[in-house]
Design a protein around this motif. Sequence first.
Motif, PDB file in Angstrom:
ATOM      1  N   THR A  29      22.462 -24.052 -27.609  1.00 46.57           N
ATOM      2  CA  THR A  29      21.913 -23.027 -26.692  1.00 46.57           C
ATOM      3  C   THR A  29      22.582 -23.007 -25.420  1.00 46.57           C
ATOM      4  OG1 THR A  29      20.219 -24.507 -25.711  1.00 46.57           O
ATOM      5  CG2 THR A  29      19.471 -23.480 -27.875  1.00 46.57           C
ATOM      6  N   GLU A  30      22.245 -22.056 -24.683  1.00 49.41           N
ATOM      7  CA  GLU A  30      23.059 -21.903 -23.404  1.00 49.41           C
ATOM      8  C   GLU A  30      22.638 -23.187 -22.673  1.00 49.41           C
ATOM      9  OE1 GLU A  30      22.628 -19.064 -19.414  1.00 49.41           O
ATOM     10  OE2 GLU A  30      22.386 -18.262 -21.424  1.00 49.41           O
ATOM     11  N   ASP A  34      25.330 -25.841 -21.253  1.00 49.14           N
ATOM     12  CA  ASP A  34      25.211 -26.107 -19.591  1.00 49.14           C
ATOM     13  C   ASP A  34      25.335 -27.366 -19.592  1.00 49.14           C
ATOM     14  OD1 ASP A  34      25.316 -25.483 -16.901  1.00 49.14           O
ATOM     15  OD2 ASP A  34      23.294 -26.153 -17.056  1.00 49.14           O
TER      16      ASP A  34
END
Length: 124
Positions: A29-30, A34
Amino acid sequence: MAELTAAWVARGLAVPAPGPRGGQGWALTEAGADLIARTWAWKSPAQIRAETAAADREAHKVDWRAVILRRDGVETVTVRALTIEEAAGLARRQLCWTGERVVALWEAAAGAFALAAGCDKGSA
């Protein structure tokens, strides 16, 4: 590997997704991407020292109240600074016209009143 993937999915860092040949797989996922980017980002020791020093300096700043004598009246402003000298400089930057000056400066938390060096003589 399945346990690791399940833990990442449970924490919202990955989602189940078909693999490149249509089999079982997952995708970041984002938030997961990150996290990996921050983990692998290399910083030099000098950069880490500079960031630590800046954060330490910011943590030790306090709020100062400054009284500014303006042409149209008196204004009280709050500036965040490490020392009274730095606070006086920041307060002086808020002046617009000649004749305006910082007339008083004190640490907001302590409530103690102190004149900043040179502020009461119109040197702002």
